[in-house]
Design a protein around this motif. Sequence first.
Motif, PDB file in Angstrom:
ATOM      1  N   GLU A   1     -11.773 -18.623 144.600  1.00  0.00           N
ATOM      2  CA  GLU A   1     -11.922 -17.836 143.609  1.00  0.00           C
ATOM      3  C   GLU A   1     -11.289 -18.525 142.383  1.00  0.00           C
ATOM      4  OE1 GLU A   1      -9.873 -14.204 144.665  1.00  0.00           O
ATOM      5  OE2 GLU A   1     -10.999 -13.884 146.500  1.00  0.00           O
ATOM      6  N   VAL A   2     -12.123 -18.280 141.356  1.00  0.00           N
ATOM      7  CA  VAL A   2     -11.776 -18.793 139.835  1.00  0.00           C
ATOM      8  C   VAL A   2     -12.223 -17.931 138.835  1.00  0.00           C
ATOM      9  CG1 VAL A   2     -12.161 -21.254 140.813  1.00  0.00           C
ATOM     10  CG2 VAL A   2     -14.145 -19.946 139.693  1.00  0.00           C
ATOM     11  N   ASP A   3     -11.609 -18.018 137.564  1.00  0.00           N
ATOM     12  CA  ASP A   3     -11.702 -17.302 136.409  1.00  0.00           C
ATOM     13  C   ASP A   3     -12.917 -17.952 135.617  1.00  0.00           C
ATOM     14  OD1 ASP A   3     -10.615 -19.243 135.151  1.00  0.00           O
ATOM     15  OD2 ASP A   3      -8.768 -18.511 134.801  1.00  0.00           O
ATOM     16  N   SER A   4     -13.016 -17.359 134.366  1.00  0.00           N
ATOM     17  CA  SER A   4     -14.153 -18.030 133.729  1.00  0.00           C
ATOM     18  C   SER A   4     -14.100 -19.376 133.306  1.00  0.00           C
ATOM     19  CB  SER A   4     -14.196 -17.007 132.348  1.00  0.00           C
ATOM     20  OG  SER A   4     -13.132 -16.711 131.730  1.00  0.00           O
ATOM     21  N   ASP A   5     -12.725 -19.957 133.232  1.00  0.00           N
ATOM     22  CA  ASP A   5     -12.327 -21.259 132.939  1.00  0.00           C
ATOM     23  C   ASP A   5     -12.450 -22.211 134.029  1.00  0.00           C
ATOM     24  OD1 ASP A   5     -11.967 -20.790 130.196  1.00  0.00           O
ATOM     25  OD2 ASP A   5      -9.898 -20.034 130.552  1.00  0.00           O
ATOM     26  N   LEU A   6     -12.973 -21.602 135.327  1.00  0.00           N
ATOM     27  CA  LEU A   6     -12.734 -22.237 136.850  1.00  0.00           C
ATOM     28  C   LEU A   6     -11.434 -22.757 137.127  1.00  0.00           C
ATOM     29  CD1 LEU A   6     -15.871 -24.622 135.780  1.00  0.00           C
ATOM     30  CD2 LEU A   6     -15.754 -22.602 137.327  1.00  0.00           C
ATOM     31  N   LYS A   7     -10.474 -21.939 136.627  1.00  0.00           N
ATOM     32  CA  LYS A   7      -9.015 -21.858 137.091  1.00  0.00           C
ATOM     33  C   LYS A   7      -8.870 -21.086 138.464  1.00  0.00           C
ATOM     34  CE  LYS A   7      -5.872 -22.195 133.894  1.00  0.00           C
ATOM     35  NZ  LYS A   7      -4.937 -21.809 133.000  1.00  0.00           N
TER      36      LYS A   7
END
Length: 426
Positions: free
Chosen positions: A387-393
Amino acid sequence: MKIKTISPLLATSFFAAAGYYCHGFHLLTVSSPRKTKNGLQSKFSSLSPSGSRVTRLHITAPQDIADQTFDLAVIGAGPVGVLAALLAARSPLNKKVVLIDAPRASGALMNEVTGEDLSIGGPTGLFSKALRDTGKRISVSSLKGMGLRDDSVWNEIVNSCVELASFNARDTIRQLEYAGVTYVQGMAAFADSGGSSSLFVTATDNSISTVTASKVLIATGSKPFRPGGIPFDGKRIFDSDTINTLSYLPKSVAITGSGIIAIEFAKIFKNLGSDVTLIIRDNIPRNALMKIGLDKDIAATLVADLVRSGIKIERGAQVKKFNVPRGNDKAPISIELEARGGGERPSGESTSLKCDIYLAAVGRKPNTANLNLQAAGIKADQYGGIEVDSDLKSTATGGNVYAAGDVLGRPFLASTGMAQGFAAVK
């Protein structure tokens, strides 16, 4: 937020699968280790293109960098990992980068004579990409017309695949060396003690060393999904990784699947002269393609191209039973078909077929099981997708772990993964 798709690249890759273009990106693989006497992997173990000298990438022992801290550690030397490592190491970023990979554990194509990984920088589908290019360079019908036996034709095909893969590997190695990327071979995982800046790397001799980095990018790719009830044997019944071990050119091929990999192999084997049957559970093939994000007009065009190519499509069908002859590799496999979800097929539809080989290309799943993600606080879905956020973090406790490519889940495209790798680094 979970990154799922990048639509323009999705469409492009489907046309690539249909054979409309085949160049333009560096092709690594995360697949199951297989050894065969006559298959492609054994060919890779003993051949190099035209007797040329293969450029070797310097491999740094994990213990030799235990006292160093890197700006970025990239796990996985596939197309996503290699691209990310090169971007970070080159100007203007000029970061200190370590690339960690386990080619033997992942089933990469190895040259056993030299110990070189000939698939570095290549995708999980390196075999299919090489076969696709080879199908355009070699006319099977012409070779057979010259009186060449089937095994001689297959040797020509395999040798051409070796040349293509070796060229790609040497080019990737040169770029990594020139960019100053440190390359380490071993299985990487987060430590049980917690934290997301330190990785335990287990070498081939089972020694364990610690690699420390300010940021980590996970790019370990994917592996095939294997439905129950299919008697996979790596000889006649294949998944999309074990097909790498195919040891002869089949006269007939049955493929279950309606995604990128299934369509790509259908086109490849047809171009190589095989009779191909594509088994699709959806009654309307176009709808099956649209479900995975393809534009309806492109989907319709692609299905029409498959039909024009002479590929038979069994719609609204699934395999009910396999009959694989024992002790006679030349006897065809018998496959019984049933309607989607079970039951009899409509009147007039085929209820059985025969083929030399069967390929199940029904999806892939992220290759994250051995990374010990939970120790670093990294959440994954039920399939192992990070699972990542919009920054691929990711959700790592240190806020420093990113992910890109197949480890995020669908659409499992090298082009999409590379775009994500680029975004993660930038």
